[in-house]
Design a protein around this motif. Structure first.
Motif, PDB file in Angstrom:
ATOM      1  N   ALA A  90     -18.670   9.604   5.608  1.00 39.11           N
ATOM      2  CA  ALA A  90     -18.835  10.900   4.951  1.00 39.11           C
ATOM      3  C   ALA A  90     -17.477  11.400   4.476  1.00 39.11           C
ATOM      4  O   ALA A  90     -16.529  11.472   5.249  1.00 39.11           O
ATOM      5  CB  ALA A  90     -19.467  11.908   5.914  1.00 39.11           C
ATOM      6  N   GLY A  91     -17.407  11.726   3.183  1.00 42.39           N
ATOM      7  CA  GLY A  91     -16.122  12.056   2.579  1.00 42.39           C
ATOM      8  C   GLY A  91     -15.442  10.802   2.083  1.00 42.39           C
ATOM      9  O   GLY A  91     -14.227  10.626   2.218  1.00 42.39           O
ATOM     10  N   ALA A  92     -16.238   9.918   1.481  1.00 37.44           N
ATOM     11  CA  ALA A  92     -15.776   8.561   1.165  1.00 37.44           C
ATOM     12  C   ALA A  92     -14.715   8.497   0.078  1.00 37.44           C
ATOM     13  O   ALA A  92     -14.025   7.481  -0.043  1.00 37.44           O
ATOM     14  CB  ALA A  92     -16.973   7.692   0.762  1.00 37.44           C
ATOM     15  N   THR A  93     -14.567   9.544  -0.729  1.00 34.56           N
ATOM     16  CA  THR A  93     -13.580   9.508  -1.808  1.00 34.56           C
ATOM     17  C   THR A  93     -12.276  10.215  -1.433  1.00 34.56           C
ATOM     18  O   THR A  93     -11.372  10.313  -2.249  1.00 34.56           O
ATOM     19  CB  THR A  93     -14.148  10.139  -3.096  1.00 34.56           C
ATOM     20  N   GLY A  94     -12.172  10.681  -0.200  1.00 34.41           N
ATOM     21  CA  GLY A  94     -10.955  11.354   0.243  1.00 34.41           C
ATOM     22  C   GLY A  94      -9.885  10.374   0.695  1.00 34.41           C
ATOM     23  O   GLY A  94     -10.079   9.152   0.688  1.00 34.41           O
ATOM     24  N   PHE A  95      -8.768  10.911   1.122  1.00 36.46           N
ATOM     25  CA  PHE A  95      -7.603  10.117   1.541  1.00 36.46           C
ATOM     26  C   PHE A  95      -7.958   9.130   2.647  1.00 36.46           C
ATOM     27  O   PHE A  95      -7.699   7.924   2.548  1.00 36.46           O
ATOM     28  CB  PHE A  95      -6.502  11.088   1.986  1.00 36.46           C
ATOM     29  N   VAL A  96      -8.583   9.608   3.704  1.00 35.68           N
ATOM     30  CA  VAL A  96      -8.979   8.731   4.808  1.00 35.68           C
ATOM     31  C   VAL A  96     -10.233   7.950   4.448  1.00 35.68           C
ATOM     32  O   VAL A  96     -10.368   6.771   4.791  1.00 35.68           O
ATOM     33  CB  VAL A  96      -9.192   9.542   6.102  1.00 35.68           C
TER      34      VAL A  96
ATOM     35  N   GLU B  21      -9.638   4.651   2.623  1.00 37.56           N
ATOM     36  CA  GLU B  21      -9.140   3.583   3.500  1.00 37.56           C
ATOM     37  C   GLU B  21     -10.254   3.071   4.408  1.00 37.56           C
ATOM     38  O   GLU B  21     -10.306   1.869   4.714  1.00 37.56           O
ATOM     39  CB  GLU B  21      -7.963   4.086   4.322  1.00 37.56           C
ATOM     40  N   LEU B  22     -11.156   3.954   4.811  1.00 38.53           N
ATOM     41  CA  LEU B  22     -12.305   3.513   5.594  1.00 38.53           C
ATOM     42  C   LEU B  22     -13.154   2.526   4.803  1.00 38.53           C
ATOM     43  O   LEU B  22     -13.610   1.508   5.336  1.00 38.53           O
ATOM     44  CB  LEU B  22     -13.157   4.717   6.006  1.00 38.53           C
ATOM     45  N   ILE B  23     -13.376   2.813   3.535  1.00 38.11           N
ATOM     46  CA  ILE B  23     -14.147   1.898   2.686  1.00 38.11           C
ATOM     47  C   ILE B  23     -13.420   0.566   2.581  1.00 38.11           C
ATOM     48  O   ILE B  23     -14.022  -0.506   2.739  1.00 38.11           O
ATOM     49  CB  ILE B  23     -14.365   2.507   1.285  1.00 38.11           C
ATOM     50  N   ARG B  24     -12.121   0.611   2.322  1.00 37.12           N
ATOM     51  CA  ARG B  24     -11.361  -0.626   2.138  1.00 37.12           C
ATOM     52  C   ARG B  24     -11.448  -1.524   3.370  1.00 37.12           C
ATOM     53  O   ARG B  24     -11.736  -2.721   3.266  1.00 37.12           O
ATOM     54  CB  ARG B  24      -9.891  -0.293   1.832  1.00 37.12           C
ATOM     55  N   GLN B  25     -11.221  -0.949   4.549  1.00 34.80           N
ATOM     56  CA  GLN B  25     -11.241  -1.770   5.757  1.00 34.80           C
ATOM     57  C   GLN B  25     -12.661  -2.180   6.160  1.00 34.80           C
ATOM     58  O   GLN B  25     -12.871  -3.287   6.670  1.00 34.80           O
ATOM     59  CB  GLN B  25     -10.554  -1.032   6.906  1.00 34.80           C
ATOM     60  N   SER B  26     -13.623  -1.310   5.935  1.00 34.10           N
ATOM     61  CA  SER B  26     -15.004  -1.626   6.320  1.00 34.10           C
ATOM     62  C   SER B  26     -15.549  -2.828   5.567  1.00 34.10           C
ATOM     63  O   SER B  26     -16.311  -3.631   6.125  1.00 34.10           O
ATOM     64  CB  SER B  26     -15.916  -0.420   6.062  1.00 34.10           C
ATOM     65  N   LEU B  27     -15.161  -2.962   4.307  1.00 35.03           N
ATOM     66  CA  LEU B  27     -15.671  -4.070   3.495  1.00 35.03           C
ATOM     67  C   LEU B  27     -15.147  -5.415   3.982  1.00 35.03           C
ATOM     68  O   LEU B  27     -15.708  -6.462   3.641  1.00 35.03           O
ATOM     69  CB  LEU B  27     -15.318  -3.852   2.024  1.00 35.03           C
ATOM     70  N   SER B  28     -14.088  -5.387   4.789  1.00 32.75           N
ATOM     71  CA  SER B  28     -13.530  -6.630   5.342  1.00 32.75           C
ATOM     72  C   SER B  28     -13.894  -6.836   6.812  1.00 32.75           C
ATOM     73  O   SER B  28     -13.578  -7.881   7.374  1.00 32.75           O
ATOM     74  CB  SER B  28     -12.000  -6.627   5.217  1.00 32.75           C
TER      75      SER B  28
ATOM     76  N   VAL C 294      -2.345   6.059   8.028  1.00 34.17           N
ATOM     77  CA  VAL C 294      -3.779   6.078   7.734  1.00 34.17           C
ATOM     78  C   VAL C 294      -4.435   4.731   8.014  1.00 34.17           C
ATOM     79  O   VAL C 294      -5.587   4.671   8.464  1.00 34.17           O
ATOM     80  CB  VAL C 294      -4.034   6.548   6.288  1.00 34.17           C
ATOM     81  N   THR C 295      -3.717   3.626   7.788  1.00 35.54           N
ATOM     82  CA  THR C 295      -4.316   2.312   8.054  1.00 35.54           C
ATOM     83  C   THR C 295      -4.554   2.121   9.553  1.00 35.54           C
ATOM     84  O   THR C 295      -5.570   1.537   9.956  1.00 35.54           O
ATOM     85  CB  THR C 295      -3.424   1.180   7.519  1.00 35.54           C
ATOM     86  N   ASP C 296      -3.651   2.619  10.379  1.00 34.73           N
ATOM     87  CA  ASP C 296      -3.822   2.515  11.827  1.00 34.73           C
ATOM     88  C   ASP C 296      -4.933   3.436  12.321  1.00 34.73           C
ATOM     89  O   ASP C 296      -5.729   3.062  13.200  1.00 34.73           O
ATOM     90  CB  ASP C 296      -2.514   2.856  12.541  1.00 34.73           C
ATOM     91  N   LEU C 297      -4.984   4.655  11.783  1.00 31.58           N
ATOM     92  CA  LEU C 297      -6.039   5.587  12.164  1.00 31.58           C
ATOM     93  C   LEU C 297      -7.410   4.989  11.876  1.00 31.58           C
ATOM     94  O   LEU C 297      -8.321   5.024  12.716  1.00 31.58           O
ATOM     95  CB  LEU C 297      -5.864   6.906  11.412  1.00 31.58           C
ATOM     96  N   VAL C 298      -7.574   4.434  10.690  1.00 30.89           N
ATOM     97  CA  VAL C 298      -8.855   3.862  10.296  1.00 30.89           C
ATOM     98  C   VAL C 298      -9.203   2.653  11.160  1.00 30.89           C
ATOM     99  O   VAL C 298     -10.349   2.497  11.603  1.00 30.89           O
ATOM    100  CB  VAL C 298      -8.845   3.497   8.798  1.00 30.89           C
ATOM    101  N   ALA C 299      -8.225   1.807  11.427  1.00 25.30           N
ATOM    102  CA  ALA C 299      -8.479   0.642  12.287  1.00 25.30           C
ATOM    103  C   ALA C 299      -8.968   1.086  13.664  1.00 25.30           C
ATOM    104  O   ALA C 299      -9.893   0.477  14.234  1.00 25.30           O
ATOM    105  CB  ALA C 299      -7.209  -0.191  12.413  1.00 25.30           C
ATOM    106  N   ALA C 300      -8.368   2.143  14.198  1.00 26.53           N
ATOM    107  CA  ALA C 300      -8.774   2.647  15.512  1.00 26.53           C
ATOM    108  C   ALA C 300     -10.188   3.222  15.467  1.00 26.53           C
ATOM    109  O   ALA C 300     -11.001   2.976  16.369  1.00 26.53           O
ATOM    110  CB  ALA C 300      -7.783   3.709  15.991  1.00 26.53           C
TER     111      ALA C 300
END
Length: 237
Positions: free
Chosen positions: A6-12, A15-22, A201-207
C-alpha cells in the motif's frame, strides 16, 4: 506468498516493488496506489515482472469490489501510506490524521472483508518517535507522534478483533538512500542530536520483507531491530 504493497508509488513503496519482484517466496505483488505502479526499468535477472498487479485507488477510505477482489487470498500487507513529519506541517492536522490513521484502519478492514490467508501479516510503517501512551508528551512533534502511536494501538486492536491477523508496527528512524546527499546529511544530524540510527531504504525494505515472509520476531520493530534484521538478511544472501 501474495503481498499487498500500500503506497506502492512512494519512496519506500517503489523499493518494496523492486525487491519483491526478485524475492523467491513472493509469487504475487498487489501494488496499491493512487496512481499506477510500474515495474522498475532495470531489474536483476532474478526478477519476475509478471508478479506485479497494479491496482489504482482514488481514496484509501473507499474500496470498490474490484479492489477487494485483488486483495483476496493475500498473505501479507506492508502499509506505507502516510504524511511524513516534515510534510505534515503544510497540512491541516485532521487531514494528516485521515491519511496516516483512518486510511490504514479502513484499509485493514477492507482487506479482511476480501478474504485473506491465515495468518495474515500486516506491517504498519510508523516512526521511531510514535508514542502509544497517551499520558506521555513526546519531545518530537507531540500531536503527530501521539497520533501515529494511537494508530498503532488501533491496528493492533483490529487485528485481535478480527482474528487471524498479525499486526506489527515498523518504527524506523530517518530513512536514507544511496546517493541522496540531502537525506544522508539530515540523517547524520538526526543521529547526532537524538541518537536514533538512520537506515537505508534498501535495508529497511529487506527487513520488512523478511518479517512478512518468515514471521514477526517482535512487535514493535524498532530502528535497531530493523538494522539487525537487514544485516542478517544481507549475510544470508
Amino acid at each position: 506468498m501474495k503481498l499487498i504493497v500500500a503506497g506502492a508509488t512512494g519512496f519506500v513503496g517503489r523499493e518494496l516493488i523492486r525487491q519483491s519482484l526478485s524475492h523467491p517466496k513472493i509469487t504475487s505483488v498487489v501494488a496499491l496506489g493512487r496512481s499506477r505502479a510500474e515495474a522498475p526499468e532495470t531489474l536483476p535477472a532474478s526478477a519476475d515482472a509478471s508478479k506485479l498487479k497494479a491496482v489504482v485507488i482514488q481514496d484509501y477510505e473507499v474500496y470498490p469490489e474490484e479492489v477487494k477482489k485483488a486483495f483476496s487470498g493475500a498473505d501479507a500487507c506492508i502499509w506505507t501510506v502516510a504524511i511524513t513529519p516534515s510534510r505534515s506541517k503544510t497540512y491541516d492536522f485532521e487531514e494528516v490524521k485521515r491519511i496516516c490513521q483512518t486510511s490504514a484502519t479502513t484499509g485493514l478492514r477492507a482487506m479482511h472483508e476480501a478474504g485473506l490467508a491465515t495468518p495474515f501479516r500486516f506491517i504498519y510503517m510508523s516512526g521511531a518517535a510514535a508514542e502509544r501512551d497517551p499520558g506521555k508528551t513526546p519531545n518530537f512533534m507531540p500531536e503527530y507522534s501521539l497520533m501515529r502511536g494511537e494508530t498503532e494501538n488501533q491496528l493492533l486492536a483490529i487485528g485481535k478483533e478480527l482474528g487471524g491477523i498479525e499486526v506489527a508496527a515498523v518504527k524506523p528512524g530517518l530513512i536514507t538512500a544511496t546517493g541522496d546527499l540531502r537525506r544522508l546529511a539530515i540523517g547524520f544530524m538526526v543521529r547526532v542530536t537524538t541518537g536514533i540510527p538512520t537506515i537505508n531504504v534498501t535495508d529497511l525494505v529487506a527487513a520488512m520483507l523478511d518479517q512478512v515472509v518468515n514471521g514477526f520476531e517482535k512487535e514493535p520493530l524498532m530502528p535497531e531491530d530493523l538494522i539487525r534484521i537487514a544485516d542478517r538478511v544481507s549475510k544470508a544472501t
